[in-house]
Design a protein around this motif. Sequence first.
Motif, PDB file in Angstrom:
ATOM      1  N   TYR A   1       0.837  -1.204   0.000  1.00  0.00           N
ATOM      2  CA  TYR A   1       0.000   0.000   0.000  1.00  0.00           C
ATOM      3  C   TYR A   1       0.872   1.254   0.000  1.00  0.00           C
ATOM      4  O   TYR A   1       0.603   2.212  -0.739  1.00  0.00           O
ATOM      5  CB  TYR A   1      -0.914  -0.021   1.219  1.00  0.00           C
ATOM      6  N   ALA A   2       1.909   1.249   0.814  1.00  0.00           N
ATOM      7  CA  ALA A   2       2.824   2.393   0.847  1.00  0.00           C
ATOM      8  C   ALA A   2       3.550   2.557  -0.484  1.00  0.00           C
ATOM      9  O   ALA A   2       3.680   3.673  -1.004  1.00  0.00           O
ATOM     10  CB  ALA A   2       3.831   2.222   1.987  1.00  0.00           C
ATOM     11  N   ILE A   3       4.011   1.436  -1.040  1.00  0.00           N
ATOM     12  CA  ILE A   3       4.700   1.504  -2.339  1.00  0.00           C
ATOM     13  C   ILE A   3       3.742   1.987  -3.428  1.00  0.00           C
ATOM     14  O   ILE A   3       4.085   2.859  -4.239  1.00  0.00           O
ATOM     15  CB  ILE A   3       5.285   0.130  -2.706  1.00  0.00           C
ATOM     16  N   GLY A   4       2.534   1.433  -3.443  1.00  0.00           N
ATOM     17  CA  GLY A   4       1.539   1.859  -4.417  1.00  0.00           C
ATOM     18  C   GLY A   4       1.161   3.319  -4.250  1.00  0.00           C
ATOM     19  O   GLY A   4       0.914   4.024  -5.236  1.00  0.00           O
ATOM     20  N   GLY A   5       1.107   3.779  -2.989  1.00  0.00           N
ATOM     21  CA  GLY A   5       0.777   5.175  -2.742  1.00  0.00           C
ATOM     22  C   GLY A   5       1.838   6.117  -3.278  1.00  0.00           C
ATOM     23  O   GLY A   5       1.530   7.108  -3.947  1.00  0.00           O
TER      24      GLY A   5
ATOM     25  N   ILE B   1      -2.900   2.937 -17.845  1.00  0.00           N
ATOM     26  CA  ILE B   1      -3.719   2.985 -16.633  1.00  0.00           C
ATOM     27  C   ILE B   1      -5.181   2.736 -16.953  1.00  0.00           C
ATOM     28  O   ILE B   1      -5.869   1.962 -16.263  1.00  0.00           O
ATOM     29  CB  ILE B   1      -3.527   4.338 -15.926  1.00  0.00           C
ATOM     30  N   GLN B   2      -5.687   3.372 -18.014  1.00  0.00           N
ATOM     31  CA  GLN B   2      -7.085   3.181 -18.378  1.00  0.00           C
ATOM     32  C   GLN B   2      -7.360   1.761 -18.854  1.00  0.00           C
ATOM     33  O   GLN B   2      -8.477   1.252 -18.673  1.00  0.00           O
ATOM     34  CB  GLN B   2      -7.480   4.185 -19.486  1.00  0.00           C
ATOM     35  N   MET B   3      -6.365   1.110 -19.422  1.00  0.00           N
ATOM     36  CA  MET B   3      -6.540  -0.254 -19.907  1.00  0.00           C
ATOM     37  C   MET B   3      -6.476  -1.276 -18.773  1.00  0.00           C
ATOM     38  O   MET B   3      -7.245  -2.246 -18.748  1.00  0.00           O
ATOM     39  CB  MET B   3      -5.472  -0.578 -20.961  1.00  0.00           C
ATOM     40  N   LEU B   4      -5.580  -1.067 -17.812  1.00  0.00           N
ATOM     41  CA  LEU B   4      -5.372  -2.052 -16.745  1.00  0.00           C
ATOM     42  C   LEU B   4      -6.263  -1.812 -15.530  1.00  0.00           C
ATOM     43  O   LEU B   4      -6.525  -2.747 -14.768  1.00  0.00           O
ATOM     44  CB  LEU B   4      -3.896  -2.034 -16.309  1.00  0.00           C
ATOM     45  N   ARG B   5      -6.721  -0.589 -15.331  1.00  0.00           N
ATOM     46  CA  ARG B   5      -7.489  -0.261 -14.120  1.00  0.00           C
ATOM     47  C   ARG B   5      -8.760  -1.087 -13.960  1.00  0.00           C
ATOM     48  O   ARG B   5      -9.086  -1.504 -12.836  1.00  0.00           O
ATOM     49  CB  ARG B   5      -7.832   1.230 -14.115  1.00  0.00           C
ATOM     50  N   PRO B   6      -9.527  -1.380 -15.025  1.00  0.00           N
ATOM     51  CA  PRO B   6     -10.767  -2.145 -14.822  1.00  0.00           C
ATOM     52  C   PRO B   6     -10.555  -3.613 -14.447  1.00  0.00           C
ATOM     53  O   PRO B   6     -11.507  -4.278 -14.047  1.00  0.00           O
ATOM     54  CB  PRO B   6     -11.471  -2.042 -16.189  1.00  0.00           C
ATOM     55  N   ILE B   7      -9.330  -4.123 -14.589  1.00  0.00           N
ATOM     56  CA  ILE B   7      -9.085  -5.529 -14.285  1.00  0.00           C
ATOM     57  C   ILE B   7      -9.023  -5.707 -12.766  1.00  0.00           C
ATOM     58  O   ILE B   7      -8.182  -5.097 -12.097  1.00  0.00           O
ATOM     59  CB  ILE B   7      -7.764  -6.013 -14.914  1.00  0.00           C
ATOM     60  N   PRO B   8      -9.888  -6.527 -12.170  1.00  0.00           N
ATOM     61  CA  PRO B   8      -9.853  -6.700 -10.706  1.00  0.00           C
ATOM     62  C   PRO B   8      -8.578  -7.424 -10.280  1.00  0.00           C
ATOM     63  O   PRO B   8      -8.056  -8.270 -11.016  1.00  0.00           O
ATOM     64  CB  PRO B   8     -11.096  -7.553 -10.430  1.00  0.00           C
ATOM     65  N   PRO B   9      -8.063  -7.098  -9.095  1.00  0.00           N
ATOM     66  CA  PRO B   9      -6.817  -7.739  -8.636  1.00  0.00           C
ATOM     67  C   PRO B   9      -6.894  -9.256  -8.606  1.00  0.00           C
ATOM     68  O   PRO B   9      -5.896  -9.930  -8.889  1.00  0.00           O
ATOM     69  CB  PRO B   9      -6.634  -7.159  -7.228  1.00  0.00           C
TER      70      PRO B   9
ATOM     71  N   PHE C   1      -0.660  -4.130  -4.398  1.00  0.00           N
ATOM     72  CA  PHE C   1      -0.139  -2.962  -5.116  1.00  0.00           C
ATOM     73  C   PHE C   1      -1.094  -2.561  -6.240  1.00  0.00           C
ATOM     74  O   PHE C   1      -1.408  -1.377  -6.419  1.00  0.00           O
ATOM     75  CB  PHE C   1       1.245  -3.278  -5.678  1.00  0.00           C
ATOM     76  N   LEU C   2      -1.570  -3.531  -6.997  1.00  0.00           N
ATOM     77  CA  LEU C   2      -2.487  -3.239  -8.091  1.00  0.00           C
ATOM     78  C   LEU C   2      -3.797  -2.651  -7.583  1.00  0.00           C
ATOM     79  O   LEU C   2      -4.409  -1.798  -8.228  1.00  0.00           O
ATOM     80  CB  LEU C   2      -2.777  -4.511  -8.891  1.00  0.00           C
ATOM     81  N   ALA C   3      -4.242  -3.127  -6.415  1.00  0.00           N
ATOM     82  CA  ALA C   3      -5.485  -2.618  -5.848  1.00  0.00           C
ATOM     83  C   ALA C   3      -5.368  -1.162  -5.425  1.00  0.00           C
ATOM     84  O   ALA C   3      -6.384  -0.462  -5.313  1.00  0.00           O
ATOM     85  CB  ALA C   3      -5.889  -3.467  -4.639  1.00  0.00           C
ATOM     86  N   CYS C   4      -4.142  -0.679  -5.188  1.00  0.00           N
ATOM     87  CA  CYS C   4      -3.925   0.687  -4.707  1.00  0.00           C
ATOM     88  C   CYS C   4      -3.495   1.658  -5.798  1.00  0.00           C
ATOM     89  O   CYS C   4      -3.987   2.792  -5.868  1.00  0.00           O
ATOM     90  CB  CYS C   4      -2.844   0.695  -3.622  1.00  0.00           C
ATOM     91  N   PHE C   5      -2.589   1.213  -6.639  1.00  0.00           N
ATOM     92  CA  PHE C   5      -1.863   2.130  -7.512  1.00  0.00           C
ATOM     93  C   PHE C   5      -2.772   2.944  -8.423  1.00  0.00           C
ATOM     94  O   PHE C   5      -2.674   4.168  -8.494  1.00  0.00           O
ATOM     95  CB  PHE C   5      -0.841   1.352  -8.337  1.00  0.00           C
ATOM     96  N   PHE C   6      -3.666   2.279  -9.144  1.00  0.00           N
ATOM     97  CA  PHE C   6      -4.451   2.967 -10.165  1.00  0.00           C
ATOM     98  C   PHE C   6      -5.380   4.018  -9.562  1.00  0.00           C
ATOM     99  O   PHE C   6      -5.523   5.112 -10.099  1.00  0.00           O
ATOM    100  CB  PHE C   6      -5.240   1.950 -10.989  1.00  0.00           C
ATOM    101  N   THR C   7      -6.000   3.690  -8.441  1.00  0.00           N
ATOM    102  CA  THR C   7      -6.900   4.647  -7.788  1.00  0.00           C
ATOM    103  C   THR C   7      -6.150   5.884  -7.337  1.00  0.00           C
ATOM    104  O   THR C   7      -6.588   7.027  -7.570  1.00  0.00           O
ATOM    105  CB  THR C   7      -7.586   3.986  -6.580  1.00  0.00           C
ATOM    106  N   ILE C   8      -4.995   5.696  -6.710  1.00  0.00           N
ATOM    107  CA  ILE C   8      -4.221   6.831  -6.210  1.00  0.00           C
ATOM    108  C   ILE C   8      -3.677   7.655  -7.363  1.00  0.00           C
ATOM    109  O   ILE C   8      -3.683   8.899  -7.319  1.00  0.00           O
ATOM    110  CB  ILE C   8      -3.092   6.328  -5.294  1.00  0.00           C
ATOM    111  N   ALA C   9      -3.203   7.001  -8.411  1.00  0.00           N
ATOM    112  CA  ALA C   9      -2.663   7.726  -9.564  1.00  0.00           C
ATOM    113  C   ALA C   9      -3.733   8.602 -10.220  1.00  0.00           C
ATOM    114  O   ALA C   9      -3.483   9.768 -10.550  1.00  0.00           O
ATOM    115  CB  ALA C   9      -2.082   6.742 -10.579  1.00  0.00           C
ATOM    116  N   LEU C  10      -4.925   8.067 -10.402  1.00  0.00           N
ATOM    117  CA  LEU C  10      -5.981   8.816 -11.080  1.00  0.00           C
ATOM    118  C   LEU C  10      -6.512   9.967 -10.230  1.00  0.00           C
ATOM    119  O   LEU C  10      -6.788  11.052 -10.745  1.00  0.00           O
ATOM    120  CB  LEU C  10      -7.114   7.878 -11.478  1.00  0.00           C
TER     121      LEU C  10
ATOM    122  N   ALA D   1      -9.619  -5.115   1.368  1.00  0.00           N
ATOM    123  CA  ALA D   1     -10.516  -6.121   0.796  1.00  0.00           C
ATOM    124  C   ALA D   1      -9.741  -7.144  -0.019  1.00  0.00           C
ATOM    125  O   ALA D   1     -10.091  -8.336  -0.032  1.00  0.00           O
ATOM    126  CB  ALA D   1     -11.569  -5.436  -0.079  1.00  0.00           C
ATOM    127  N   THR D   2      -8.681  -6.712  -0.681  1.00  0.00           N
ATOM    128  CA  THR D   2      -7.896  -7.604  -1.529  1.00  0.00           C
ATOM    129  C   THR D   2      -7.080  -8.589  -0.713  1.00  0.00           C
ATOM    130  O   THR D   2      -6.650  -9.633  -1.233  1.00  0.00           O
ATOM    131  CB  THR D   2      -6.975  -6.781  -2.447  1.00  0.00           C
TER     132      THR D   2
END
Length: 257
Positions: free
Chosen positions: A73-77, A101-109, A132-141, A194-195
């Motif tokens: 989570y920290a790394i993804g943040g 990001i737009q292509m990979l974000r909809p894929i669930p972890p 990491f995947l569960a965190c990165f895209f949301t924080i980036a966007l 949740a992940t």
Amino acid sequence: MAEKRKRLFYGAVGIFVFLCIWYAATKVTSLGRIMPDPITVFSSFFAAFVKPIGTKSMALHILISLRRMLIPYAIGGVCGVVIGVLMGWYKVADAVFMPYIQMLRPIPPIAWIPLSIIWFGFDESSKYFLIFLACFFTIALTTYNGVHSVDETLVRAARMLGAKDNQLFTTIVLPTTVPYIFSGLQVALGSAWATIVAAEMIRSSEGVGWLIVSGQDVGNMTQIMVGIVAIALTGLLITSIMRGVESKLCAWTVRGK
């Protein structure tokens, strides 16, 4: 303070009503054949802090899951904030990173579990990858949206007064973006927690996700419910802590109060 007390009171009443309905449903309907009542579940939950489930007590299961979650989570943040700022501030970075990001974000972890096992095996790295995947895209966007919300008039005025890029970032961009960053961190924290259940399905022998999986393997519904309660209460605690930090650092905004 009065408004906070009202919210706490209504929340407590709502939880009490839910528990009463749960208890009544297990006693007067056939639900009791497949699900334990809340008294049994919560007594087993608190007993697990003294009597281990598997080889660990409940406190250790929770701490192990928190460690597994907080590191990625920290790394993804950090990565999400950096990439979000770059995309929001530089058009070239936006053009390079946004399509991925737009292509990979909809894929669930959880869909990445087979690949994570192939790439990282069954050790902790595969779990870190999923969270990491569960965190990165949301924080980036959300960071990207925060940078884009900066008032262009202020930026142009500051440039006319001779402000450099680092001064623009620290005095205009960062104060505007911080509430968006915390919003992304808040959402990502819930997604990461949740992940952890899916991540701990990958050959774990401890953790709150393992409590559910191992309870399912032996048909122990009480243990499954204890794991769910552990996830719910711990999730409530960490999100409350995050909101408290946000309210202190973003006190000038409506959000976080």
